[in-house]
Design an enzyme around this catalytic site. Sequence first.
Site, PDB file in Angstrom:
ATOM      1  CB  CYS A  68      -0.929  -0.014   1.219  1.00 55.59           C
ATOM      2  SG  CYS A  68      -0.069   0.098   2.808  1.00 55.59           S
ATOM      3  CG  MET A  69      -0.819   5.028  -1.239  1.00 53.85           C
ATOM      4  SD  MET A  69       0.141   5.800  -2.530  1.00 53.85           S
ATOM      5  CE  MET A  69       0.369   7.449  -1.897  1.00 53.85           C
ATOM      6  CG  ASP A 110       8.975   3.581  -8.260  1.00 51.34           C
ATOM      7  OD1 ASP A 110       8.489   2.651  -7.582  1.00 51.34           O
ATOM      8  OD2 ASP A 110       9.115   4.729  -7.816  1.00 51.34           O
ATOM      9  CD  GLU A 111       4.671   4.785  -7.268  1.00 48.62           C
ATOM     10  OE1 GLU A 111       3.643   4.067  -7.267  1.00 48.62           O
ATOM     11  OE2 GLU A 111       5.081   5.367  -6.249  1.00 48.62           O
ATOM     12  CB  ILE A 112       4.550  -1.152 -12.606  1.00 51.10           C
ATOM     13  CG1 ILE A 112       4.562  -1.660 -14.030  1.00 51.10           C
ATOM     14  CG2 ILE A 112       3.722  -2.002 -11.682  1.00 51.10           C
ATOM     15  CD1 ILE A 112       5.430  -2.856 -14.254  1.00 51.10           C
ATOM     16  CG  HIS A 113       0.224   1.702  -9.614  1.00 47.93           C
ATOM     17  ND1 HIS A 113       1.348   1.400  -8.874  1.00 47.93           N
ATOM     18  CD2 HIS A 113      -0.120   2.956  -9.277  1.00 47.93           C
ATOM     19  CE1 HIS A 113       1.649   2.438  -8.113  1.00 47.93           C
ATOM     20  NE2 HIS A 113       0.774   3.390  -8.334  1.00 47.93           N
ATOM     21  CE  LYS A 153       4.005   0.961  -3.453  1.00 50.45           C
ATOM     22  NZ  LYS A 153       3.593   1.731  -2.272  1.00 50.45           N
ATOM     23  CB  CYS A 163      -5.075  -2.070   9.691  1.00 49.58           C
ATOM     24  SG  CYS A 163      -6.400  -1.495  10.780  1.00 49.58           S
TER      25      CYS A 163
END
Length: 193
Positions: free
Chosen positions: A16-17, A87-90, A21, A185
């Site tokens: 997640c953010m 990076d940030e492939i989405h 990553k 969470c």
Amino acid sequence: MTRPGSGGRIEVICGCMYSGKTEELIRRMRQVMIARQPCRIFTPRMDTRYSAAHIASHTGSQLEAVPITSVKQVLAAAEDVQVVALDEIHFLEDSPQAILDACQFLADQGLRVIVAGLDQNYRAEPFPGMMQLMAVAEQVDKLYAICVRCGAYATRSQRLINGDPAPREAETLVVGGLDLYEARCRQCYQQAP
């Protein structure tokens, strides 16, 4: 485990953010650079939060990168390297299948392919491209953040608009940071209305 120089492989860093990553991607690429392995780092052109020509973590770490809009640009620029990082492939404009095919092609050519990105969108739904990459990767590292509400392990990215959860019909991809997103969470995450 396959050694980085002994054959192609796909490594996925997801979460997640605020889970670290990009920080992990930078760590791995610094090792590659210390080992003097020819490499190239790519970043989506639309992600200009910290720099247009660098991958950058929320903590300020950064490495120079080539801005792209499509994995086709990676294929065209990966001829003389051993390691490719995305990076940030989405944020890439390609279909999930095109992303998968490109990463598979590069790994089949003997390259170490390291990708980082969100595994879920703000609706807590899997990003299809990342989901497919996770299935074929030799290594998958799912990172977590800390929930801003209760301190538990956070695995969701809560998008907020004026302090409330963003509606389900909002645009899926919106570049932002602390101004738009919180790590939460499972229990503290609020489903978009």
